[in-house]
Structures are given as C-alpha cells and as structure tokens.
Design a protein around this motif. Structure first.
Motif, PDB file in Angstrom:
ATOM      1  N   ASP A 265       0.837  -1.202   0.000  1.00 61.18           N
ATOM      2  CA  ASP A 265       0.000   0.000   0.000  1.00 61.18           C
ATOM      3  C   ASP A 265       0.875   1.257   0.000  1.00 61.18           C
ATOM      4  N   ILE A 266       1.999   1.151   0.710  1.00 64.00           N
ATOM      5  CA  ILE A 266       2.877   2.307   0.923  1.00 64.00           C
ATOM      6  C   ILE A 266       4.332   1.896   0.753  1.00 64.00           C
ATOM      7  N   ALA A 267       5.098   2.711   0.035  1.00 59.82           N
ATOM      8  CA  ALA A 267       6.562   2.611   0.117  1.00 59.82           C
ATOM      9  C   ALA A 267       7.042   3.926   0.717  1.00 59.82           C
ATOM     10  N   THR A 268       8.009   3.833   1.603  1.00 61.51           N
ATOM     11  CA  THR A 268       8.533   5.039   2.225  1.00 61.51           C
ATOM     12  C   THR A 268      10.050   4.968   2.263  1.00 61.51           C
ATOM     13  N   ALA A 269      10.667   6.143   2.338  1.00 58.78           N
ATOM     14  CA  ALA A 269      12.124   6.210   2.424  1.00 58.78           C
ATOM     15  C   ALA A 269      12.489   7.549   3.042  1.00 58.78           C
ATOM     16  N   ARG A 270      13.649   7.572   3.683  1.00 58.46           N
ATOM     17  CA  ARG A 270      14.093   8.799   4.332  1.00 58.46           C
ATOM     18  C   ARG A 270      15.555   9.051   3.984  1.00 58.46           C
ATOM     19  N   ALA A 271      15.796  10.130   3.251  1.00 52.73           N
ATOM     20  CA  ALA A 271      17.170  10.591   2.999  1.00 52.73           C
ATOM     21  C   ALA A 271      18.107   9.518   2.461  1.00 52.73           C
ATOM     22  N   VAL A 272      17.614   8.696   1.552  1.00 50.98           N
ATOM     23  CA  VAL A 272      18.447   7.618   1.014  1.00 50.98           C
ATOM     24  C   VAL A 272      19.218   8.083  -0.226  1.00 50.98           C
ATOM     25  N   ALA A 273      18.574   8.857  -1.082  1.00 52.15           N
ATOM     26  CA  ALA A 273      19.186   9.280  -2.347  1.00 52.15           C
ATOM     27  C   ALA A 273      18.370  10.437  -2.925  1.00 52.15           C
ATOM     28  N   GLY A 274      18.832  10.980  -4.056  1.00 51.54           N
ATOM     29  CA  GLY A 274      18.068  12.012  -4.750  1.00 51.54           C
ATOM     30  C   GLY A 274      16.717  11.467  -5.184  1.00 51.54           C
ATOM     31  N   LEU A 275      15.741  12.349  -5.350  1.00 53.79           N
ATOM     32  CA  LEU A 275      14.356  11.919  -5.568  1.00 53.79           C
ATOM     33  C   LEU A 275      14.135  11.054  -6.817  1.00 53.79           C
ATOM     34  N   PRO A 276      14.693  11.396  -7.985  1.00 57.39           N
ATOM     35  CA  PRO A 276      14.464  10.512  -9.145  1.00 57.39           C
ATOM     36  C   PRO A 276      14.998   9.092  -8.906  1.00 57.39           C
ATOM     37  N   ILE A 277      16.118   8.999  -8.187  1.00 59.13           N
ATOM     38  CA  ILE A 277      16.710   7.681  -7.880  1.00 59.13           C
ATOM     39  C   ILE A 277      15.810   6.939  -6.893  1.00 59.13           C
ATOM     40  N   LEU A 278      15.390   7.670  -5.856  1.00 57.79           N
ATOM     41  CA  LEU A 278      14.501   7.075  -4.844  1.00 57.79           C
ATOM     42  C   LEU A 278      13.226   6.536  -5.456  1.00 57.79           C
ATOM     43  N   MET A 279      12.685   7.302  -6.411  1.00 60.40           N
ATOM     44  CA  MET A 279      11.446   6.858  -7.068  1.00 60.40           C
ATOM     45  C   MET A 279      11.649   5.516  -7.759  1.00 60.40           C
ATOM     46  N   GLU A 280      12.773   5.372  -8.428  1.00 59.31           N
ATOM     47  CA  GLU A 280      13.030   4.112  -9.130  1.00 59.31           C
ATOM     48  C   GLU A 280      13.220   2.956  -8.150  1.00 59.31           C
ATOM     49  N   PHE A 281      13.790   3.262  -6.973  1.00 60.67           N
ATOM     50  CA  PHE A 281      13.943   2.239  -5.929  1.00 60.67           C
ATOM     51  C   PHE A 281      12.592   1.826  -5.339  1.00 60.67           C
ATOM     52  N   CYS A 282      11.724   2.801  -5.113  1.00 62.47           N
ATOM     53  CA  CYS A 282      10.523   2.573  -4.286  1.00 62.47           C
ATOM     54  C   CYS A 282       9.249   2.263  -5.053  1.00 62.47           C
ATOM     55  N   VAL A 283       9.025   2.964  -6.153  1.00 57.85           N
ATOM     56  CA  VAL A 283       7.724   2.884  -6.839  1.00 57.85           C
ATOM     57  C   VAL A 283       7.374   1.472  -7.324  1.00 57.85           C
ATOM     58  N   PRO A 284       8.350   0.666  -7.814  1.00 61.92           N
ATOM     59  CA  PRO A 284       7.984  -0.688  -8.261  1.00 61.92           C
ATOM     60  C   PRO A 284       7.327  -1.551  -7.176  1.00 61.92           C
ATOM     61  N   PHE A 285       7.546  -1.219  -5.906  1.00 58.34           N
ATOM     62  CA  PHE A 285       6.969  -2.015  -4.812  1.00 58.34           C
ATOM     63  C   PHE A 285       5.490  -1.691  -4.554  1.00 58.34           C
ATOM     64  N   ILE A 286       5.021  -0.554  -5.059  1.00 59.91           N
ATOM     65  CA  ILE A 286       3.699  -0.051  -4.669  1.00 59.91           C
ATOM     66  C   ILE A 286       2.597  -0.568  -5.597  1.00 59.91           C
ATOM     67  N   LYS A 287       1.489  -0.978  -4.985  1.00 60.35           N
ATOM     68  CA  LYS A 287       0.300  -1.366  -5.762  1.00 60.35           C
ATOM     69  C   LYS A 287      -0.258  -0.128  -6.462  1.00 60.35           C
ATOM     70  N   VAL A 288      -0.918  -0.324  -7.584  1.00 63.17           N
ATOM     71  CA  VAL A 288      -1.646   0.789  -8.205  1.00 63.17           C
ATOM     72  C   VAL A 288      -2.722   1.243  -7.213  1.00 63.17           C
ATOM     73  N   GLY A 289      -2.766   2.545  -6.982  1.00 67.67           N
ATOM     74  CA  GLY A 289      -3.684   3.087  -5.968  1.00 67.67           C
ATOM     75  C   GLY A 289      -3.009   3.352  -4.636  1.00 67.67           C
ATOM     76  N   GLY A 290      -1.798   2.813  -4.458  1.00 70.99           N
ATOM     77  CA  GLY A 290      -1.034   3.047  -3.228  1.00 70.99           C
ATOM     78  C   GLY A 290      -0.216   4.335  -3.311  1.00 70.99           C
ATOM     79  N   TYR A 291       0.580   4.582  -2.272  1.00 67.57           N
ATOM     80  CA  TYR A 291       1.303   5.856  -2.179  1.00 67.57           C
ATOM     81  C   TYR A 291       2.790   5.675  -1.901  1.00 67.57           C
ATOM     82  N   PHE A 292       3.578   6.591  -2.453  1.00 65.89           N
ATOM     83  CA  PHE A 292       4.982   6.733  -2.100  1.00 65.89           C
ATOM     84  C   PHE A 292       5.063   7.955  -1.191  1.00 65.89           C
ATOM     85  N   VAL A 293       5.456   7.723   0.057  1.00 57.69           N
ATOM     86  CA  VAL A 293       5.542   8.790   1.051  1.00 57.69           C
ATOM     87  C   VAL A 293       7.024   8.984   1.376  1.00 57.69           C
TER      88      VAL A 293
END
Length: 241
Positions: free
Chosen positions: A145-173
């Motif tokens: 439902d949710i992928a989250t991250a804190r200060a791991v990398a620049g935002l475009p990089i973080l998105m590529e790390f996190c977004v694949p884990f999220i269901k459609v309709g879920g959120y990246f926080v």
C-alpha cells in the motif's frame, strides 16, 4: 528516559494524531537504548543523545502519518531503512501494519531483528538486499500500500527504488529535507515513466528544533514498466531525467 523527554515524545506523537500509551513509550525507550548500545559497535547514527533521538529520529519518522496516507492495517515497505527509520517507529505506533524493512547491509538487518524481537513487534519482515533486485521479484513487486524512504538518495533515484513495490492506488511517502521543491522539479520525467502522480507536499514542524523538513506524497496511478528498476547501480549512475 527522563520524564521531560518522555513527555516530549508523548506530546509529539499525539500532535500527529496518534495515541502514545505507556507501552508505546516504553518501546521507544528500549529502541533508543538498543540504538545507543549497537552504535558503539557499528555506525548506525550520528545522533546518540536521548532527546535528539526522540525528536530527529522517532518523531521525524512518525511524522510520515501526516496527511492520513499511512493508516493502521496497511502494508508498508521501508526502502533503505538503515537503523529502522521511518519503518520501526511507524510500526510501534501503528500496531496492525505489516512492515517490511529493506537494507543492503546485513549488520543493520541484524540490529533491526534484535530491536523488533526485544520490542515484541510482530508482522515485520526483514530483507537484506538491494531495492533494484527485490523490486523485480514478483513476491514484492506491486505488493504494498505504501513505500517510504528517508534521505536515502536524490528523488528521481529514490522513485526508481521505491515505486515498483507499490500497488496501483497506493502511495509513495517520501521524507525529504529543505530541497524538496528543487528535487520535485528534477523528478517530472521519473514520475511519468514510473506511473506516479504528485499529490502534495506537507511541511513538518518538529518540537524544539529549527530543522525544516517536508513529506512528499505521490500516488501510484499505473503499473510500473517491467524494465524498472534497472540493474543495481544503474539508477544512481543515470537517474531517469
């Protein structure tokens, strides 16, 4: 835990709309003690004092609930969790969440297993590995439902790390510092490619500190193309631009 710090933590958690009973506060005290103890053996955090840990780690992590996107009972993956932030504090406050903690360093995973064991937290999964590998794995891909991250990398990089884990309709926080606007500007292409839309930026005020931080919230609106995440090392070397 001094009474003053305990009160500070209690009020801070309640300010974010959550309850902080004695059991919750005791768990945070134990977490802080384990963090200080393990920090002597390995580098987990530069912040070691009780008050600093409560504000800059625990309350900072719990602030991810602001805006109501993260709710009790959801499944959350914390990517590049490090010493457990924000995943473990969220689990302490939201007991029915299913939390997955992913980190590339095995020593940190060992620490987190010890923390969750001592704090008697159930429904926590530990993954030693890289987001680029596990984001391709059908067991984890688009399962949260949710992928989250804190200060791991620049935002475009973080998105590529996190977004694949999220269901459609879920959120990246995503918990970010004062450069959130600039990073957002640099992420337009990555958002388009990965299937997310920007929802809002939440400004976070933590007690007794001038630190500015923001939470960026994105909604997953379509499936992430199967080529993402790219092979380990590639997202950081050439972010989606």
């Amino acid at each position: 835990m001094t009474n003053v710090n305990r009160e500070l933590l209690k009020n801070g958690i309640e300010d974010f709309g959550l309850t902080a009973d004695d059991k919750t506060l005791d768990r945070f005290r134990m977490y802080r003690e384990l963090l200080a103890e393990w920090n002597r053996k390995m580098n987990l955090t530069g912040i070691d004092d009780e008050k600093g840990t409560y504000i800059k780690h625990f309350l900072d992590s719990v602030s991810a609930v602001k805006g109501g996107y993260i709710k009790d009972g959801m499944s959350i993956i914390d990517v590049g969790t490090g010493a457990g932030f924000p995943g473990v504090p969220l689990k302490v406050c939201l007991g029915n969440t299913k939390v997955t903690l992913l980190d590339s360093l095995n020593k940190r995973i060992n620490f987190l297993q010890e923390v969750c064991n001592q704090l008697e937290l159930e429904d926590v999964e530990f993954i030693h590995g890289r987001a680029e590998d596990f984001g391709k794995n059908p067991k984890y891909r688009e399962q949260y439902d949710i992928a989250t991250a804190r200060a791991v990398a620049g935002l475009p990089i973080l998105m590529e790390f996190c977004v694949p884990f999220i269901k459609v309709g879920g959120y990246f926080v995503c918990l970010k510092g004062p450069n959130a606007d600039l990073e957002l500007e640099e992420s337009k292409k990555a958002m388009e490619v990965l299937g997310i839309e920007f929802v809002e930026k939440l400004d976070i005020k933590l007690p007794e500190t001038d630190l500015n931080h923001n939470i960026l919230v994105f909604k997953k609106v379509s499936e992430t193309p199967s080529k993402y995440p790219r092979k380990a090392g590639k997202p950081a070397k050439s972010p989606i631009k």
